[in-house]
Design an enzyme around this catalytic site. Structure first.
Site, PDB file in Angstrom:
ATOM      1  N   ASN A 166      -5.486   9.825   0.216  1.00  0.00           N
ATOM      2  CA  ASN A 166      -5.807   8.961   1.385  1.00  0.00           C
ATOM      3  C   ASN A 166      -5.743   9.835   2.581  1.00  0.00           C
ATOM      4  O   ASN A 166      -6.513   9.513   3.354  1.00  0.00           O
ATOM      5  CB  ASN A 166      -4.750   7.788   1.438  1.00  0.00           C
ATOM      6  CG  ASN A 166      -3.324   8.399   1.394  1.00  0.00           C
ATOM      7  OD1 ASN A 166      -2.968   8.987   0.632  1.00  0.00           O
ATOM      8  ND2 ASN A 166      -2.736   8.010   2.460  1.00  0.00           N
ATOM      9  N   SER A 216      -6.889  -1.872  -4.239  1.00  0.00           N
ATOM     10  CA  SER A 216      -6.649  -2.789  -3.106  1.00  0.00           C
ATOM     11  C   SER A 216      -8.270  -3.202  -2.077  1.00  0.00           C
ATOM     12  O   SER A 216      -8.918  -2.114  -2.262  1.00  0.00           O
ATOM     13  CB  SER A 216      -5.928  -1.941  -2.162  1.00  0.00           C
ATOM     14  OG  SER A 216      -5.606  -2.726  -1.023  1.00  0.00           O
ATOM     15  N   GLY A 217      -8.258  -4.376  -2.054  1.00  0.00           N
ATOM     16  CA  GLY A 217      -9.427  -4.729  -1.594  1.00  0.00           C
ATOM     17  C   GLY A 217      -9.870  -4.419  -0.279  1.00  0.00           C
ATOM     18  O   GLY A 217     -10.838  -4.032   0.239  1.00  0.00           O
ATOM     19  N   HIS A 218      -8.611  -4.263   0.709  1.00  0.00           N
ATOM     20  CA  HIS A 218      -9.167  -4.128   2.004  1.00  0.00           C
ATOM     21  C   HIS A 218      -9.381  -2.730   2.431  1.00  0.00           C
ATOM     22  O   HIS A 218      -9.822  -2.541   3.264  1.00  0.00           O
ATOM     23  CB  HIS A 218      -7.758  -4.522   3.031  1.00  0.00           C
ATOM     24  CG  HIS A 218      -6.943  -3.537   2.995  1.00  0.00           C
ATOM     25  ND1 HIS A 218      -6.312  -2.689   4.021  1.00  0.00           N
ATOM     26  CD2 HIS A 218      -5.524  -3.292   2.121  1.00  0.00           C
ATOM     27  CE1 HIS A 218      -5.526  -1.832   3.701  1.00  0.00           C
ATOM     28  NE2 HIS A 218      -5.045  -2.179   2.513  1.00  0.00           N
ATOM     29  N   THR A 254       0.186 -19.232  -6.981  1.00  0.00           N
ATOM     30  CA  THR A 254      -0.944 -19.679  -6.874  1.00  0.00           C
ATOM     31  C   THR A 254      -2.155 -18.429  -6.561  1.00  0.00           C
ATOM     32  O   THR A 254      -1.792 -17.681  -5.509  1.00  0.00           O
ATOM     33  CB  THR A 254      -1.238 -20.885  -6.039  1.00  0.00           C
ATOM     34  OG1 THR A 254      -0.516 -22.053  -6.156  1.00  0.00           O
ATOM     35  CG2 THR A 254      -2.878 -21.368  -5.740  1.00  0.00           C
ATOM     36  N   CYS A 345      -0.425   4.674   7.270  1.00  0.00           N
ATOM     37  CA  CYS A 345       0.750   4.219   6.771  1.00  0.00           C
ATOM     38  C   CYS A 345       2.213   4.963   7.139  1.00  0.00           C
ATOM     39  O   CYS A 345       3.385   4.544   6.970  1.00  0.00           O
ATOM     40  CB  CYS A 345       1.095   3.984   5.310  1.00  0.00           C
ATOM     41  SG  CYS A 345      -0.541   3.208   4.564  1.00  0.00           S
TER      42      CYS A 345
END
Length: 749
Positions: A166, A216-218, A254, A345
């Site tokens: 990353n 990870s989607g974002h 959910t 991060c």
């Protein structure tokens, strides 16, 4: 408009921090919004709305299989990669609790995202596995040491590697890693962090023996809070979240259907070869080359921290040879270009553990910049980004931050008077006289290129290069700086001071030398005295004094009793308004005068008010330093937190309202190169005469030059509100009564 909606024109910013997160593509946002409002059912419900939701969920799962090449095994929807990592590690370690290995190990790549080693360490302890957690070394190119893996794979309970780093974009040879792992251990669980690989490299997980792969989607234009975990068929699995039994009992709670719908659209775009949303590798390589050239054209001396041929094209990690990462980031931010220092991060860290593992120099690790773009970036966006980067060069030239073709810069970064330079809490001071003679006090090796550039581009004549003592925590920079500046130190000098001279004369002031042992035997203070008033304006005391504190005496050469004598002697020379210029500033104080120094330092106050004898002071100081040494062994001095002082916070609306009064002034605490990138008077609808640029590096000089009135009304601002808050607090401690900070700074305008 909701208070939560920022009035920011997205077209005004150039976003080059895609490895941290990405904006949601409009077509994906549309699908997410539709799902929240129309197809909002609960997949567990048996009515039609629920059936529709369940269909969307399973359709997305199949598309995920197609994208990552995983027709076998499980696809689990998670909240993101961190949850996926937890799930993989917990599943593996629970299954391994009954292992029979005499010396079990858990292996991870030394350049892995911190989520991996921290998770291994945490669950290794919680579950009582008691394995040794080992980092797999990497080469200078960031590639994993296959011999190390071969050596330890047989004892491994789990091996964690990543597909793409990353911070640097370096990609690993997964086939080579797999070959080594399986040659020595066919059963060990292997997790591959694939977060940065999606959309940038081809994946075919079913053709591998990878046991777990989190996504990870974002990181690729989908919403935050949604991710996917691939689990190889037959690999160990224990539900990390128990509850209502969703996801076939594998992950309760959910399902985040809007997020899953976002992934659905993302996967459609990745699978549709006729759609050009996501660019080919060749196009992305072209983008990188354009950005690379723009950076070189702008900064000149720049070092890239990775080999492009071994990295995905969407990441550029570099260090500007003579600028700190903070300076570069502040400059880019002021110009509307969003980048990061290393990993987002870990943005609070001083250096990059990834680059440390690769063995780069301290300067490159401490000052790494990461520029990253997403695979859906357009040529128009790259063209605009390159133009914006190149537009910074005149600002850099005008502020002596890069070499200029002009012999007369438009504005002086090293303006007359005193400027402070900092490196990891250490302070270096540059005083420039009216006739442009330069005196440099307590130079720092890492700042030599910067000081050299300033002296040369400003045509300064060096009058002296001085140290206040032989710094115990770092190498002496005086001789090295003198060599770089072609300045001849006298044959007989002490800490740069010619022993035959009693003073250094400048047109408006005189510098005197006073022996002040205590922190070390050779400690001296330099007193800069005004020729007209005969008052000492600045006291360069090294580490005898620190803002609101005193130097450490529990080190080689330290002598608390000698410090007491020195402090008493110094007090006879200084005025209450004398600005104290220390060798270190751990408190982020930037400017403190002798009066406030005494008020904020109880032991000093007690000594100078004869509440303690020199011996009593020495005894108290020794005990205090010995106690602090156990906690802060590397510090050159200690200070209690600065006493509370009132600095009011304002939002943008309140600030603009307050500025309707003609006696209120704005102070931009950013550096001149940042200040020059924005039209502050226009932004706040005030006359330029009511806007001052006083960066933290010039705050000490502003006090002596009386640029500010203690009874005046000032609103301070910066990029984020942090520097201006420090300055506002600093001024209020100095007796300024109407000081306000723009909360959130320019970022929330």
């Amino acid at each position: 408009m909701s208070d939560l909606i920022l009035p920011t024109d997205s077209s005004s910013q150039i976003y080059l921090d895609a490895n941290a997160t990405t904006p949601v593509l409009p077509c994906i946002a549309e699908v997410v919004s539709h799902t929240m409002q129309i197809c909002f059912g609960n997949p567990s419900s048996s009515h039609i709305t629920g059936i529709q939701a369940k269909h969307l969920l399973e359709q997305t799962r199949q598309k995920a299989r197609d994208v990552i090449g995983a027709q076998q095994g499980d696809i689990l929807f998670t909240s993101g990669a961190t949850e996926g990592i937890q799930t993989a590690v917990v599943s593996t370690l629970i299954a391994a609790k009954e292992h029979a290995k005499p010396k079990p190990v858990l292996l991870y790549g030394a350049t892995e995202h911190k989520a991996v080693p921290n998770t291994l360490i945490h669950w290794n302890a919680v579950l009582g596995i008691n394995a040794t957690v080992l980092a797999i070394p990497v080469s200078s190119d960031g590639l994993l040491d296959l011999d190390f893996i071969a050596q330890h794979a047989g004892d491994a309970l789990m091996i964690c590697t990543m597909a793409v780093n990353n911070e640097t974009g370096v990609y690993q040879d997964l086939k080579a890693i797999e070959k080594v792992i399986r040659a020595h251990n066919t059963e060990v669980a292997w997790m591959v962090d694939c977060v940065q690989a999606l959309g940038k490299t081809a994946l075919a997980l079913s053709d591998t023996t990878i046991d777990y792969a989190p996504f990870s989607g974002h990181k690729l234009y989908a919403p935050k809070g949604i991710g996917v975990l691939y689990i190889r068929q037959g690999s160990a699995y224990t539900p990390f979240i128990a509850g209502g039994g969703q996801e076939s009992g594998m992950r309760s709670g959910t399902e985040n259907l809007p997020g899953i719908a976002g992934l659905n659209k993302l996967f459609c775009l990745l699978l549709d070869k006729t759609n050009d949303t996501f660019k080919s590798i060749d196009v992305l390589n072209g983008y990188r080359e354009q950005l690379h050239q723009a950076l070189v054209d702008t900064f000149g001396n720049i070092t890239f921290n990775h080999t492009f041929a071994l990295s995905v094209p969407t990441t550029l990690n570099f260090a500007v040879d003579e600028l700190s990462s903070k300076e570069v980031m502040d400059l880019f931010d002021a110009a509307g270009i969003r980048i990061s220092g290393g990993s987002a991060c870990s943005s609070g860290a001083n250096r990059s553990f990834v680059l440390d593992a690769m063995g780069v120099s301290d300067w490159r690790s401490e000052n790494a910049i990461r520029l990253s773009f997403g695979p859906a970036t357009t040529q128009a966006e790259i063209t605009t980004a390159c133009a914006r980067i190149r537009s910074l060069k005149p600002i850099l030239q005008a502020n002596c931050l890069v070499v200029s073709d002009s012999s007369s810069p438009q504005q002086e970064a090293c303006a007359l008077g005193l400027t402070q330079f900092r490196h990891q809490g250490a302070c270096c001071w540059l005083y420039v006289s009216q006739d442009k003679q330069a005196v440099i006090i307590d130079p720092i090796i890492e700042l030599i290129p910067r000081l050299e550039k300033i002296v040369h581009t400003q045509n300064l004549a060096v009058a002296a290069i001085l140290d206040t003592h032989a710094h115990q925590e770092r190498c002496c920079a005086t001789t090295l700086l003198a060599q770089a500046l072609k300045f001849s130190l006298h044959d007989e000098h002490e800490l740069g001071w010619p022993v035959q001279q009693t003073s250094i004369a400048l047109p408006e002031c005189t510098i005197e030398r006073l022996a002040t042992p205590g922190h070390s035997q050779d400690s001296v203070s330099y007193l800069l005295r005004c020729n007209n008033s005969q008052q000492v304006l600045f006291c360069f005391c090294g580490d005898l004094l620190l803002p609101a504190g005193l130097g450490n005496t529990a080190i080689d050469g330290g002598d608390a009793l000698a410090m007491a004598h020195s402090l008493r002697q110094l007090s006879t020379c200084l005025a209450e308004s004398t600005v104290i210029c220390s060798g270190h500033d751990y408190q982020q104080c930037f400017a403190i005068n002798w009066q406030v120094q005494q008020q904020q330092t109880p032991l000093l106050h007690a000594l100078l008010n004869n509440e303690l004898s020199d011996t009593e002071f020495a005894n108290n100081k020794q005990r205090s330093d010995e106690d602090n040494l156990c906690k802060f062994a590397t510090l050159c001095g200690y200070a209690d937190s600065l006493k509370y002082s009132r600095a009011y916070e304002l939002n943008a609306v309140q600030a603009k309202d307050m500025l309707t009064a003609s006696d209120v002034y704005l102070i931009d605490t950013r550096e001149p190169y940042e200040h020059g990138a924005n039209n502050i008077p226009q932004l706040f609808a005030v006359s330029p005469a009511r806007v001052m640029n006083i960066p933290l590096s010039r705050m000490a000089n502003a006090l002596v030059d009386r640029q500010l009135n203690p009874q005046g009304k000032y609103i301070l601002l910066c990029r984020s509100g942090n520097r201006s808050k420090q300055a506002a607090t600093n001024l209020s401690q100095l007796g300024f009564t109407d000081v306000y900070n723009l909360s959130g700074g320019m970022a929330l305008l």
